[in-house]
Design a protein around this motif. Structure first.
Motif, PDB file in Angstrom:
ATOM      1  N   ASP A  91      84.053 -68.024 -10.695  1.00 43.25           N
ATOM      2  CA  ASP A  91      83.652 -67.970 -12.091  1.00 43.25           C
ATOM      3  C   ASP A  91      83.783 -69.337 -12.750  1.00 43.25           C
ATOM      4  O   ASP A  91      84.689 -70.118 -12.430  1.00 43.25           O
ATOM      5  N   ALA A  92      82.875 -69.604 -13.694  1.00 41.16           N
ATOM      6  CA  ALA A  92      83.052 -70.736 -14.586  1.00 41.16           C
ATOM      7  C   ALA A  92      84.344 -70.556 -15.370  1.00 41.16           C
ATOM      8  O   ALA A  92      84.859 -69.441 -15.523  1.00 41.16           O
ATOM      9  N   ALA A  93      84.868 -71.663 -15.890  1.00 37.70           N
ATOM     10  CA  ALA A  93      86.156 -71.604 -16.588  1.00 37.70           C
ATOM     11  C   ALA A  93      86.137 -70.623 -17.754  1.00 37.70           C
ATOM     12  O   ALA A  93      87.081 -69.851 -17.952  1.00 37.70           O
ATOM     13  N   MET A  94      85.044 -70.623 -18.545  1.00 37.79           N
ATOM     14  CA  MET A  94      84.973 -69.709 -19.682  1.00 37.79           C
ATOM     15  C   MET A  94      84.856 -68.260 -19.225  1.00 37.79           C
ATOM     16  O   MET A  94      85.434 -67.353 -19.839  1.00 37.79           O
ATOM     17  N   VAL A  95      84.119 -68.035 -18.163  1.00 37.03           N
ATOM     18  CA  VAL A  95      83.982 -66.673 -17.628  1.00 37.03           C
ATOM     19  C   VAL A  95      85.337 -66.173 -17.148  1.00 37.03           C
ATOM     20  O   VAL A  95      85.740 -65.028 -17.421  1.00 37.03           O
ATOM     21  N   ALA A  96      86.057 -67.026 -16.435  1.00 40.20           N
ATOM     22  CA  ALA A  96      87.381 -66.636 -15.937  1.00 40.20           C
ATOM     23  C   ALA A  96      88.327 -66.312 -17.095  1.00 40.20           C
ATOM     24  O   ALA A  96      89.102 -65.346 -17.026  1.00 40.20           O
ATOM     25  N   ALA A  97      88.249 -67.100 -18.167  1.00 37.70           N
ATOM     26  CA  ALA A  97      89.117 -66.850 -19.316  1.00 37.70           C
ATOM     27  C   ALA A  97      88.800 -65.516 -19.973  1.00 37.70           C
ATOM     28  O   ALA A  97      89.703 -64.780 -20.399  1.00 37.70           O
ATOM     29  N   LEU A  98      87.509 -65.186 -20.060  1.00 42.01           N
ATOM     30  CA  LEU A  98      87.120 -63.912 -20.663  1.00 42.01           C
ATOM     31  C   LEU A  98      87.547 -62.735 -19.790  1.00 42.01           C
ATOM     32  O   LEU A  98      88.022 -61.715 -20.303  1.00 42.01           O
ATOM     33  N   ARG A  99      87.379 -62.872 -18.484  1.00 43.42           N
ATOM     34  CA  ARG A  99      87.850 -61.801 -17.586  1.00 43.42           C
ATOM     35  C   ARG A  99      89.361 -61.610 -17.746  1.00 43.42           C
ATOM     36  O   ARG A  99      89.859 -60.480 -17.815  1.00 43.42           O
ATOM     37  N   GLN A 100      90.093 -62.714 -17.771  1.00 40.97           N
ATOM     38  CA  GLN A 100      91.546 -62.631 -17.873  1.00 40.97           C
ATOM     39  C   GLN A 100      91.968 -61.949 -19.163  1.00 40.97           C
ATOM     40  O   GLN A 100      92.992 -61.266 -19.217  1.00 40.97           O
ATOM     41  N   ALA A 101      91.169 -62.122 -20.213  1.00 40.26           N
ATOM     42  CA  ALA A 101      91.471 -61.477 -21.492  1.00 40.26           C
ATOM     43  C   ALA A 101      91.033 -60.021 -21.529  1.00 40.26           C
ATOM     44  O   ALA A 101      91.301 -59.326 -22.517  1.00 40.26           O
ATOM     45  N   GLY A 102      90.337 -59.564 -20.479  1.00 47.32           N
ATOM     46  CA  GLY A 102      89.981 -58.153 -20.382  1.00 47.32           C
ATOM     47  C   GLY A 102      88.530 -57.821 -20.636  1.00 47.32           C
ATOM     48  O   GLY A 102      88.156 -56.639 -20.647  1.00 47.32           O
ATOM     49  N   ALA A 103      87.661 -58.821 -20.845  1.00 45.44           N
ATOM     50  CA  ALA A 103      86.250 -58.542 -21.091  1.00 45.44           C
ATOM     51  C   ALA A 103      85.600 -57.930 -19.854  1.00 45.44           C
ATOM     52  O   ALA A 103      85.935 -58.276 -18.717  1.00 45.44           O
ATOM     53  N   VAL A 104      84.664 -57.026 -20.092  1.00 47.30           N
ATOM     54  CA  VAL A 104      83.891 -56.392 -19.023  1.00 47.30           C
ATOM     55  C   VAL A 104      82.522 -57.069 -18.972  1.00 47.30           C
ATOM     56  O   VAL A 104      81.764 -57.019 -19.942  1.00 47.30           O
ATOM     57  N   LEU A 105      82.200 -57.705 -17.854  1.00 46.69           N
ATOM     58  CA  LEU A 105      80.926 -58.408 -17.717  1.00 46.69           C
ATOM     59  C   LEU A 105      79.826 -57.426 -17.341  1.00 46.69           C
ATOM     60  O   LEU A 105      79.937 -56.711 -16.343  1.00 46.69           O
ATOM     61  N   LEU A 106      78.769 -57.408 -18.135  1.00 50.21           N
ATOM     62  CA  LEU A 106      77.694 -56.442 -17.925  1.00 50.21           C
ATOM     63  C   LEU A 106      76.504 -57.032 -17.199  1.00 50.21           C
ATOM     64  O   LEU A 106      75.917 -56.382 -16.335  1.00 50.21           O
ATOM     65  N   GLY A 107      76.102 -58.240 -17.558  1.00 50.72           N
ATOM     66  CA  GLY A 107      74.912 -58.797 -16.936  1.00 50.72           C
ATOM     67  C   GLY A 107      74.668 -60.225 -17.373  1.00 50.72           C
ATOM     68  O   GLY A 107      75.337 -60.773 -18.253  1.00 50.72           O
ATOM     69  N   GLN A 108      73.669 -60.814 -16.729  1.00 51.74           N
ATOM     70  CA  GLN A 108      73.284 -62.210 -16.947  1.00 51.74           C
ATOM     71  C   GLN A 108      72.068 -62.247 -17.868  1.00 51.74           C
ATOM     72  O   GLN A 108      71.071 -61.564 -17.623  1.00 51.74           O
ATOM     73  N   THR A 109      72.141 -63.069 -18.908  1.00 46.54           N
ATOM     74  CA  THR A 109      71.079 -63.054 -19.907  1.00 46.54           C
ATOM     75  C   THR A 109      70.057 -64.168 -19.706  1.00 46.54           C
ATOM     76  O   THR A 109      70.349 -65.263 -19.238  1.00 46.54           O
ATOM     77  N   ASN A 110      68.848 -63.856 -20.128  1.00 48.33           N
ATOM     78  CA  ASN A 110      67.700 -64.749 -20.070  1.00 48.33           C
ATOM     79  C   ASN A 110      67.904 -65.951 -20.991  1.00 48.33           C
ATOM     80  O   ASN A 110      68.699 -65.888 -21.940  1.00 48.33           O
ATOM     81  N   MET A 111      67.156 -67.008 -20.745  1.00 49.79           N
ATOM     82  CA  MET A 111      67.300 -68.235 -21.530  1.00 49.79           C
ATOM     83  C   MET A 111      66.063 -69.103 -21.343  1.00 49.79           C
ATOM     84  O   MET A 111      65.314 -68.946 -20.386  1.00 49.79           O
ATOM     85  N   THR A 112      65.854 -70.026 -22.263  1.00 55.56           N
ATOM     86  CA  THR A 112      64.860 -71.060 -22.048  1.00 55.56           C
ATOM     87  C   THR A 112      65.236 -71.831 -20.796  1.00 55.56           C
ATOM     88  O   THR A 112      66.405 -72.121 -20.566  1.00 55.56           O
ATOM     89  N   GLU A 113      64.241 -72.164 -19.978  1.00 57.35           N
ATOM     90  CA  GLU A 113      64.532 -72.843 -18.714  1.00 57.35           C
ATOM     91  C   GLU A 113      65.408 -74.073 -18.948  1.00 57.35           C
ATOM     92  O   GLU A 113      65.073 -74.961 -19.737  1.00 57.35           O
ATOM     93  N   PHE A 114      66.539 -74.100 -18.254  1.00 54.20           N
ATOM     94  CA  PHE A 114      67.506 -75.187 -18.310  1.00 54.20           C
ATOM     95  C   PHE A 114      67.976 -75.503 -19.736  1.00 54.20           C
ATOM     96  O   PHE A 114      68.455 -76.602 -20.018  1.00 54.20           O
ATOM     97  N   ALA A 115      67.821 -74.547 -20.644  1.00 46.94           N
ATOM     98  CA  ALA A 115      68.283 -74.664 -22.038  1.00 46.94           C
ATOM     99  C   ALA A 115      67.537 -75.735 -22.816  1.00 46.94           C
ATOM    100  O   ALA A 115      67.995 -76.149 -23.886  1.00 46.94           O
TER     101      ALA A 115
END
Length: 443
Positions: A91-115
């Protein structure tokens, strides 16, 4: 029998299944089974604890923008160029922090190509639309397009996203949710595919400033922030708050509907006891004049992407590729000169905001454009550039910033608070207080 957290996750999935077209444009990957498993495990841990204590984000459903590594998911950043990559190993650092805090990951969201775009267009995965305007196919904003839709439609409680010039806050404004970024460098970017590393920051979207604050406090990564507002008073204290509305808000001229919502928001803020001062803010004007000079973003994007372009350049969206490759020819002296000017303006801005809690502007000077109108490249580039005229203030100066829905309007117009560096939590606490005051005033 389902536990509390599993029931909540199931409701989010049911809402997504009830709107399959919006779901399939908002998400590029949805892992409902894994989310249910995580929820069941959390319910079990909750029942096993005699004191009933649970993690601070337990049961909060989170969507994740496709430029973050999530263990087992492909980090494609909205591009078919990277769609064939191997799944992320950690996991990315922010993802790992959210998991550790108890967040439930549902899915990956769409975005403009390469932001690389503020309106949310994606020619490969499709373009999510704002749910606030029906029958007109207006864009949801970007680059965090799917993130905003996932929160606006209740598919997720909050979204992890990124922001370079307004990528969290513009779609939040267009879709009627809250979008927040901390001070530059406050949150870790490891495991995040960058666009322009000098300006990129993780961000979040949720239904309100209060919910954004809950997430920030649960994650607990922001070591730059202090807990006080103006004059050292606790940020949770009631008004008076002082905000500055810059005279330079009129350049570029906001669309009439945007200006009407903004003026109504200012009226409600004043009725709630907020002190609003209209005045000059020279760094904002100078930033507008500087915008685009030196092509800093293209230069940084080309640095990030040059090895991908050599391998997969033919799979890029042609417009995105052309914009990135334009950075190849940016002279180092122009880049550095623009960098120095921005650093000077950031110091000037901090002095200009002395005595104020925040700068107040619309989130964007435009309403979300119709998708059909953006098929013309010239129109697209002009609207894209105009859309982040106000959000880029925080992005260029490294400041915390929060977009909130325009109160009582129901229009796809956001109200933007830009704070002082190192005072992101204070900004959220102020906005949470304002939400409570305005809810009472509007009822």
């Amino acid at each position: 029998m389902q536990g509390f957290i599993e029931s909540h996750v199931t409701r989010c999935l049911d809402r997504a299944d009830a709107r399959p077209q919006e779901r399939d444009l908002a998400f590029t990957y949805l892992d409902g089974e894994a989310a249910i498993r995580a929820a069941r495990a959390m319910d079990g841990r909750r029942e096993d604890r005699a004191d009933g204590a649970i993690l601070p984000l337990a049961g909060r459903v989170c969507s994740v923008k496709a430029c973050f590594d999530v263990r087992g998911w492909v980090t494609h950043a909205g591009s078919r160029a990277l769609a064939g990559r191997s799944p992320a190993m950690q996991d990315a650092a922010m993802v790992a922090a959210l998991r550790q805090a108890g967040a439930v990951l549902l899915g990956q969201t769409n975005m403009t190509e390469f932001a690389f775009g503020a309106l949310g267009l994606n020619t490969f995965y499709g373009t999510p639309l704002t749910p606030l305007v029906t029958g007109e196919d207006r864009v949801s904003g970007g680059s965090s397009s799917g993130a905003a839709v996932s929160v606006a439609l209740g598919f997720a409680d909050f979204a992890l996203c990124t922001d370079t010039s307004g990528s969290a806050r513009i779609p939040a404004g267009f879709c009627g949710v809250a979008g927040y970024i901390p001070s530059q460098g406050a949150w870790p970017c490891s495991g995040m595919l960058n666009l322009a590393p000098s300006f990129d920051t993780p961000g979040i979207m949720a239904a309100s400033a209060r919910q954004c604050l809950d997430i920030v406090e649960a994650v607990g990564l922001d070591h730059l922030d202090c807990q006080t507002c103006l004059h050292g008073q606790p940020a949770s204290a009631a008004a008076p708050f002082r905000v500055l509305v810059p005279d330079e808000i009129m350049a570029p001229q906001p669309e009439a509907d945007v200006l009407a919502v903004f003026h109504e928001a200012v009226r409600h803020l004043r009725l709630s006891g907020i002190e609003i001062i209209h005045g000059a803010c020279a760094p904002v004007r100078e930033l507008g004049e500087l915008a685009g000079k030196g092509d800093m973003f293209a230069a940084e994007a080309f640095t990030v992407h040059q090895h991908y372009l050599r391998r997969f350049g033919d799979r890029y969206d042609p417009l995105i590729r052309a914009r990135i490759e334009s950075g190849r020819s940016v002279p180092a002296h122009e880049y550095l000169h623009t960098r120095w000017l921005l650093d000077r303006l950031a110091r000037d801005f901090d002095r200009a905001l002395t005595g104020f809690d925040a700068l107040l502007t619309p989130t964007s000077p435009i309403l979300p454009p119709r998708l059909v109108d953006l098929h013309d490249e010239t129109t697209y580039l002009a609207q894209n550039r105009k859309s982040f005229a106000y959000t880029e203030i925080a992005s260029r100066f490294g400041l915390p910033s929060l977009s909130l829905p325009g109160w009582t309007s129901g229009e796809p117009v956001g109200i933007l608070f830009t704070g002082r560096r190192g005072r992101g939590r204070a900004l959220l606490q102020m906005a949470s207080t304002l939400e409570s005051l305005l809810q009472g005033e509007c009822e």
